[in-house]
Enzyme design. Structure first.
Site, PDB file in Angstrom:
ATOM      1  N   SER A 179       0.862  -1.190   0.000  1.00 15.95           N
ATOM      2  CA  SER A 179       0.000   0.000   0.000  1.00 15.95           C
ATOM      3  C   SER A 179       0.890   1.230   0.000  1.00 15.95           C
ATOM      4  O   SER A 179       2.068   1.141   0.361  1.00 15.95           O
ATOM      5  CB  SER A 179      -0.842   0.000   1.283  1.00 15.95           C
ATOM      6  OG  SER A 179      -1.568   1.190   1.420  1.00 15.95           O
ATOM      7  N   TYR A 234      -1.941  -0.615  10.670  1.00 15.86           N
ATOM      8  CA  TYR A 234      -2.014  -0.961   9.237  1.00 15.86           C
ATOM      9  C   TYR A 234      -0.688  -0.634   8.556  1.00 15.86           C
ATOM     10  O   TYR A 234      -0.095  -1.468   7.860  1.00 15.86           O
ATOM     11  CB  TYR A 234      -3.169  -0.176   8.592  1.00 15.86           C
ATOM     12  CG  TYR A 234      -3.382  -0.460   7.119  1.00 15.86           C
ATOM     13  CD1 TYR A 234      -4.094  -1.572   6.696  1.00 15.86           C
ATOM     14  CD2 TYR A 234      -2.878   0.401   6.137  1.00 15.86           C
ATOM     15  CE1 TYR A 234      -4.301  -1.834   5.347  1.00 15.86           C
ATOM     16  CE2 TYR A 234      -3.078   0.159   4.785  1.00 15.86           C
ATOM     17  CZ  TYR A 234      -3.800  -0.963   4.393  1.00 15.86           C
ATOM     18  OH  TYR A 234      -3.995  -1.215   3.057  1.00 15.86           O
TER      19      TYR A 234
HETATM   20  N1  LIG Z   1      -8.682  -0.436  -1.525  1.00 13.82           N
HETATM   21  C1  LIG Z   1      -7.646   0.342  -1.337  1.00 13.82           C
HETATM   22  O1  LIG Z   1      -7.762   1.561  -1.479  1.00 13.82           O
HETATM   23  C2  LIG Z   1      -6.291  -0.240  -0.985  1.00 13.82           C
HETATM   24  C3  LIG Z   1      -5.201   0.628  -0.976  1.00 13.82           C
HETATM   25  C4  LIG Z   1      -3.941   0.122  -0.684  1.00 13.82           C
HETATM   26  C5  LIG Z   1      -3.775  -1.228  -0.423  1.00 13.82           C
HETATM   27  N2  LIG Z   1      -4.858  -2.055  -0.416  1.00 13.82           N
HETATM   28  C6  LIG Z   1      -4.608  -3.474  -0.139  1.00 13.82           C
HETATM   29  O2  LIG Z   1      -5.152  -4.259  -1.178  1.00 13.82           O
HETATM   30  C7  LIG Z   1      -5.493  -5.553  -0.685  1.00 13.82           C
HETATM   31  C8  LIG Z   1      -6.899  -5.924  -1.134  1.00 13.82           C
HETATM   32  O3  LIG Z   1      -7.816  -5.045  -0.512  1.00 13.82           O
HETATM   33  P1  LIG Z   1      -9.178  -4.570  -1.212  1.00 13.82           P
HETATM   34  O4  LIG Z   1      -9.083  -3.104  -1.325  1.00 13.82           O
HETATM   35  O5  LIG Z   1      -9.495  -5.372  -2.382  1.00 13.82           O
HETATM   36  O6  LIG Z   1     -10.189  -4.836   0.010  1.00 13.82           O
HETATM   37  P2  LIG Z   1     -11.415  -5.826   0.232  1.00 13.82           P
HETATM   38  O7  LIG Z   1     -12.408  -5.715  -0.875  1.00 13.82           O
HETATM   39  O8  LIG Z   1     -11.879  -5.541   1.625  1.00 13.82           O
HETATM   40  O9  LIG Z   1     -10.745  -7.280   0.152  1.00 13.82           O
HETATM   41  C9  LIG Z   1      -9.994  -7.814   1.201  1.00 13.82           C
HETATM   42  C10 LIG Z   1      -9.949  -9.303   1.006  1.00 13.82           C
HETATM   43  O10 LIG Z   1      -9.144  -9.868   2.058  1.00 13.82           O
HETATM   44  C11 LIG Z   1      -9.855 -10.965   2.609  1.00 13.82           C
HETATM   45  N3  LIG Z   1      -9.453 -11.293   3.964  1.00 13.82           N
HETATM   46  C12 LIG Z   1      -9.568 -10.570   5.104  1.00 13.82           C
HETATM   47  N4  LIG Z   1      -9.087 -11.271   6.146  1.00 13.82           N
HETATM   48  C13 LIG Z   1      -8.643 -12.462   5.651  1.00 13.82           C
HETATM   49  C14 LIG Z   1      -8.044 -13.608   6.209  1.00 13.82           C
HETATM   50  N5  LIG Z   1      -7.799 -13.711   7.526  1.00 13.82           N
HETATM   51  N6  LIG Z   1      -7.709 -14.638   5.388  1.00 13.82           N
HETATM   52  C15 LIG Z   1      -7.960 -14.581   4.058  1.00 13.82           C
HETATM   53  N7  LIG Z   1      -8.563 -13.530   3.478  1.00 13.82           N
HETATM   54  C16 LIG Z   1      -8.880 -12.482   4.270  1.00 13.82           C
HETATM   55  C17 LIG Z   1     -11.310 -10.543   2.530  1.00 13.82           C
HETATM   56  O11 LIG Z   1     -12.113 -11.693   2.695  1.00 13.82           O
HETATM   57  P3  LIG Z   1     -13.537 -11.664   3.482  1.00 13.82           P
HETATM   58  O12 LIG Z   1     -14.540 -11.150   2.491  1.00 13.82           O
HETATM   59  O13 LIG Z   1     -13.724 -13.089   3.870  1.00 13.82           O
HETATM   60  O14 LIG Z   1     -13.371 -10.749   4.662  1.00 13.82           O
HETATM   61  C18 LIG Z   1     -11.326  -9.963   1.127  1.00 13.82           C
HETATM   62  O15 LIG Z   1     -11.403 -11.006   0.170  1.00 13.82           O
HETATM   63  C19 LIG Z   1      -5.303  -5.485   0.825  1.00 13.82           C
HETATM   64  O16 LIG Z   1      -4.072  -6.073   1.172  1.00 13.82           O
HETATM   65  C20 LIG Z   1      -5.277  -3.995   1.113  1.00 13.82           C
HETATM   66  O17 LIG Z   1      -4.548  -3.680   2.280  1.00 13.82           O
HETATM   67  C21 LIG Z   1      -6.114  -1.585  -0.689  1.00 13.82           C
END
Ligand SMILES: NC(=O)c1ccc[n+]([C@@H]2O[C@H](COP(=O)([O-])OP(=O)(O)OC[C@H]3O[C@@H](n4cnc5c(N)ncnc54)[C@H](OP(=O)(O)O)[C@@H]3O)[C@@H](O)[C@H]2O)c1
Length: 293
Positions: A143, A156
């Site tokens: 991130s 985080y």
């Molecule tokens: N969106 C942003 O703006 C942003 C920015 C920078 C970095 N990121 C990073 O990008 C990655 C993906 O995030 P996203 O934005 O796509 O968010 P998201 O839609 O909330 O997806 C997160 C995913 O992680 C899964 N997860 C959570 N806890 C878990 C566990 N213990 N074991 C396995 N899976 C688990 C969730 O599954 P459940 O549905 O079962 O909870 C979901 O599939 C993350 O690492 C996040 O930190 C996101």
């Protein structure tokens, strides 16, 4: 970047994507399947498994903090090792547990690190023998928060900074073995993350003492309002999924990629300005999000 929606011919290769129920993980799984990979899509619930299942997408139950799940998924990869090699693992799963350092209970610090750091290490360790034998790739989703630590994002950012460092070590360990390690640093991407993170932040704020409310309510309100606005203006998850898929299909990947203009600018700025200047920039960006009195 590849933009077509056309299904490409099947490749005889597996990719494991963690956190594929929603957001960037789901988008990456779909894009890799379109590009011909057989995707093992890690989800935590049967309902999500049914949702993501598709041609070339095989859901696997994978909570990355559950050793039994990790062992089963490694065994599933092993079943195919004679016919279909593991091309890559995308360590994408993540949660946001945000509160001021003074306020966040240690159990919540551990939960944040269990998912956003130790879970990825555990998955990587389990599948590494397959990646060494295929000379495959590890893609770690960090991130902008792995470069810049916003107030209330200590846990985080701490876990994301740590994942950046672990990825650097791993890259240097595995280069002689032919395994490439790629770091992807997204800025704001429109997914479930902001909404989930805001709900957790509000829940954690309920546990604060009245003194802590006095100290931090304004800051927490501004940070959550800023997060909500990032989501509205963020990169669509499908575009992010294509950028992540590119790190697997490109012949010679860079060590790091950002996703989104905000990430590209902030990561560069953070490298060249002093701490005090960065503090001032972050304060200025946050100022419009404070509630009007
Ligand atoms: N969106 C942003 O703006 C942003 C920015 C920078 C970095 N990121 C990073 O990008 C990655 C993906 O995030 P996203 O934005 O796509 O968010 P998201 O839609 O909330 O997806 C997160 C995913 O992680 C899964 N997860 C959570 N806890 C878990 C566990 N213990 N074991 C396995 N899976 C688990 C969730 O599954 P459940 O549905 O079962 O909870 C979901 O599939 C993350 O690492 C996040 O930190 C996101």
């Amino acid at each position: 970047m590849t933009t077509s929606t056309q299904l490409l011919p099947a490749k005889n290769e597996l990719v494991l994507v963690t956190g594929a129920s929603t957001g960037m993980g789901a988008a990456t799984a779909r894009e890799l399947a379109r590009r011909g990979y057989h995707v093992l899509a890690g989800v935590r619930r049967e309902t999500d498994a049914n949702q993501i299942q598709a041609d070339r997408i095989e859901p696997v139950i994978l909570d990355i903090t559950a050793p039994d799940d990790i062992e089963s998924v490694a065994a599933r990869v092993g079943q195919d090792s004679g016919s279909r090699r593991l091309r890559a693992v995308v360590n994408n799963a993540g949660i946001a547990v945000n509160a001021p350092v003074e306020v966040l209970p240690l159990a919540e610090w551990r939960r944040q690190f269990d998912v956003n750091l130790f879970g990825h290490i555990a998955v990587t360790q389990a599948v590494l023998p397959f990646l060494i034998s295929s000379r495959g790739r590890i893609v770690n989703i960090t991130s902008v928060g792995g470069k810049i630590a916003m107030p209330t994002h200590g846990a985080y950012a701490g876990a994301k900074f740590a994942l950046e460092a672990v990825s650097d070590s791993l890259r240097r360990e595995l280069a002689p073995l032919g395994v490439q390690v790629v770091i992807v640093e997204p800025g704001g991407v429109t997914t479930e993350m902001a909404g989930r993170g805001i709900a957790t932040a509000n829940q954690l704020a309920e546990g604060m003492t009245s003194d802590q409310h006095g100290r931090y309510d304004g800051l927490i309100g501004a940070i959550t309002a800023q997060a909500a606005s990032f989501t509205k203006t963020g990169v669509p998850a499908d575009i992010a999924g294509r950028a992540i898929a590119d790190t697997i299909t490109t012949p010679n990947p860079r060590t790091r990629y950002t996703i989104g203009r905000d990430a590209a600018i902030l990561v560069r700025v953070a490298r060249i300005v002093t701490d005090r200047t960065l503090d001032a920039i972050l304060r200025r960006n946050l100022a419009p999000h404070y509630a009007k009195r």
